[in-house]
Design a protein around this motif. Structure first.
Motif, PDB file in Angstrom:
ATOM      1  N   LYS A  18      31.709   9.263  52.089  1.00  0.00           N
ATOM      2  CA  LYS A  18      32.148  10.070  50.947  1.00  0.00           C
ATOM      3  C   LYS A  18      32.623  11.444  51.404  1.00  0.00           C
ATOM      4  O   LYS A  18      33.621  11.971  50.907  1.00  0.00           O
ATOM      5  CB  LYS A  18      31.009  10.207  49.925  1.00  0.00           C
ATOM      6  N   LYS A  19      31.907  12.031  52.378  1.00  0.00           N
ATOM      7  CA  LYS A  19      32.302  13.329  52.894  1.00  0.00           C
ATOM      8  C   LYS A  19      33.658  13.243  53.607  1.00  0.00           C
ATOM      9  O   LYS A  19      34.501  14.133  53.488  1.00  0.00           O
ATOM     10  CB  LYS A  19      31.238  13.856  53.861  1.00  0.00           C
ATOM     11  N   LYS A  20      33.863  12.154  54.355  1.00  0.00           N
ATOM     12  CA  LYS A  20      35.143  11.965  55.037  1.00  0.00           C
ATOM     13  C   LYS A  20      36.278  11.821  54.034  1.00  0.00           C
ATOM     14  O   LYS A  20      37.362  12.389  54.220  1.00  0.00           O
ATOM     15  CB  LYS A  20      35.078  10.730  55.944  1.00  0.00           C
ATOM     16  N   LEU A  21      36.034  11.046  52.976  1.00  0.00           N
ATOM     17  CA  LEU A  21      37.062  10.860  51.957  1.00  0.00           C
ATOM     18  C   LEU A  21      37.361  12.169  51.242  1.00  0.00           C
ATOM     19  O   LEU A  21      38.534  12.493  50.985  1.00  0.00           O
ATOM     20  CB  LEU A  21      36.603   9.792  50.954  1.00  0.00           C
ATOM     21  N   ALA A  22      36.316  12.925  50.921  1.00  0.00           N
ATOM     22  CA  ALA A  22      36.516  14.225  50.266  1.00  0.00           C
ATOM     23  C   ALA A  22      37.258  15.185  51.192  1.00  0.00           C
ATOM     24  O   ALA A  22      38.128  15.950  50.749  1.00  0.00           O
ATOM     25  CB  ALA A  22      35.166  14.815  49.858  1.00  0.00           C
ATOM     26  N   ARG A  25      40.939  14.182  51.194  1.00  0.00           N
ATOM     27  CA  ARG A  25      41.616  14.594  49.965  1.00  0.00           C
ATOM     28  C   ARG A  25      41.859  16.099  49.945  1.00  0.00           C
ATOM     29  O   ARG A  25      42.888  16.552  49.447  1.00  0.00           O
ATOM     30  CB  ARG A  25      40.775  14.193  48.752  1.00  0.00           C
ATOM     31  N   LYS A  26      40.927  16.847  50.519  1.00  0.00           N
ATOM     32  CA  LYS A  26      41.057  18.301  50.524  1.00  0.00           C
ATOM     33  C   LYS A  26      42.162  18.755  51.472  1.00  0.00           C
ATOM     34  O   LYS A  26      42.929  19.679  51.166  1.00  0.00           O
ATOM     35  CB  LYS A  26      39.721  18.924  50.912  1.00  0.00           C
ATOM     36  N   TYR A  27      42.252  18.117  52.644  1.00  0.00           N
ATOM     37  CA  TYR A  27      43.213  18.543  53.663  1.00  0.00           C
ATOM     38  C   TYR A  27      44.296  17.490  53.889  1.00  0.00           C
ATOM     39  O   TYR A  27      44.764  17.293  55.010  1.00  0.00           O
ATOM     40  CB  TYR A  27      42.474  18.817  54.975  1.00  0.00           C
ATOM     41  N   TRP A  28      44.713  16.807  52.829  1.00  0.00           N
ATOM     42  CA  TRP A  28      45.686  15.727  52.968  1.00  0.00           C
ATOM     43  C   TRP A  28      47.005  16.221  53.562  1.00  0.00           C
ATOM     44  O   TRP A  28      47.681  15.487  54.307  1.00  0.00           O
ATOM     45  CB  TRP A  28      45.946  15.086  51.595  1.00  0.00           C
TER      46      TRP A  28
END
Length: 317
Positions: A18-22, A25-28
């Motif tokens: 979840k942290k990796k996905l977040a 998304r934050k630094y896409w």
């Protein structure tokens, strides 16, 4: 592992995902910037590796990679039995070692000296003059060297004759050719190579130098106990990376300056591969030569990386 341990492990892995996905998304946008670089390496570095297979085949352009006859180690055996390859390999190794011995410390010393210049006008002027040769192609540099080192009209030989000595044919004399190659390479790359070291020097905490001055340390003490140790991780990593190119002496430079008078000391793997592979269409044989060169570089990088890590310095992996 108990049932409770398994469930806690699964829960922690889900949290990490979840942290990796977040984070993605934050630094896409930053990840998006990486895409062209990744595609470059895939298209131009990894996909062409398929062509290495022709080193073990009698490659025919009409039959293609897959249909060409398999010959195994035949081209490698031919390579080791070829006296010309032995001469070319020794020339390549010597020139590479000379460039490493003289060219690798050059940017470090230049960066250390430039870091001590306090007047910004002089510092920026020296930097500009040192960076300029990097942006000149070897065609231009080669033309300059031919004119400057000419035995009849060159400035260098005119000065030598003024001192009462005979002129020297630098580019046609086996005793001087390697010296010209190494010196011109150092001159062309020393300024650009110093950029990384200057950046590392800029990151040193000034309070370390202030504390050293209070303790009575002079410039040499500050250099040996603060500056050099701080630069050492950068030096180690760049040294490992340079070893990866230890047998790449620079095709453009050698090809432009090389002539039949100095083939015995100046003919290197790149020029040998060009003659045999491009002009003589020996594609399989020259691929074997290139693969052998890459294998040596890989082994050197792995060995030196392990040695440096055992000495307590960071490696490249």
């Amino acid at each position: 592992m108990t049932q409770g341990g398994v469930s806690s492990y699964k829960q922690s892995s889900k949290t990490v995902n979840k942290k990796k996905l977040a984070n993605f998304r934050k630094y896409w946008d930053l990840y998006l910037i990486m895409v062209p670089g990744i595609l470059f390496f895939i298209v131009f570095k990894y996909i062409p590796m398929w062509g290495v297979i022709i080193a073990f085949k009698d490659y025919s352009a009409f039959a293609g990679f897959a249909a060409s006859e398999w010959v195994g180690w035949e081209h490698f055996i031919r390579m080791f039995q070829d006296n010309k390859f032995h001469e070319v390999f020794s020339n390549t190794l010597l020139i590479s070692l000379y460039k490493l011995v003289w060219g690798f410390p050059g940017p470090i010393i230049f960066a250390l000296m430039l870091n001590e210049v306090r007047r910004m006008f002089y510092k920026r002027s020296i930097q500009t003059l040192a960076y300029l040769p990097h942006f000149l192609s070897w065609v231009i540099v080669g033309g300059i060297l031919v004119q400057v080192l000419s035995p009849s009209t060159g400035v260098v030989n005119e000065f030598i004759q003024f001192l009462g000595f005979d002129s020297i044919y630098f580019l046609g004399d086996s005793e001087w050719f390697r010296t010209v190659i190494v010196a011109s390479d150092v001159w062309k790359t020393i300024g650009w190579g110093a950029i990384i070291y200057l950046a590392a020097l800029a990151g040193i905490d000034p309070q370390l130098y202030e504390a050293a001055k209070i303790d009575g340390a002079n410039k040499w003490r500050q250099l040996w106990h603060i500056t050099i140790p701080t630069l050492l991780p950068t030096i180690c990593i760049l040294f490992i990376l340079n070893l990866g190119n230890v047998l790449d002496v620079g095709f453009e430079q050698i090809y432009i300056l090389l002539n039949p008078l100095v083939y015995d000391v100046g003919d290197v793997i790149e020029t040998y591969v060009y003659r045999e592979g491009i002009t003589q269409a020996q594609f399989s044989y020259t691929t074997a030569v290139g693969l052998f060169k890459s294998a040596i570089a890989l082994v050197l990088v792995i060995i030196v990386n392990k040695i440096i890590k055992k000495l307590g310095q960071p490696g490249i992996w």
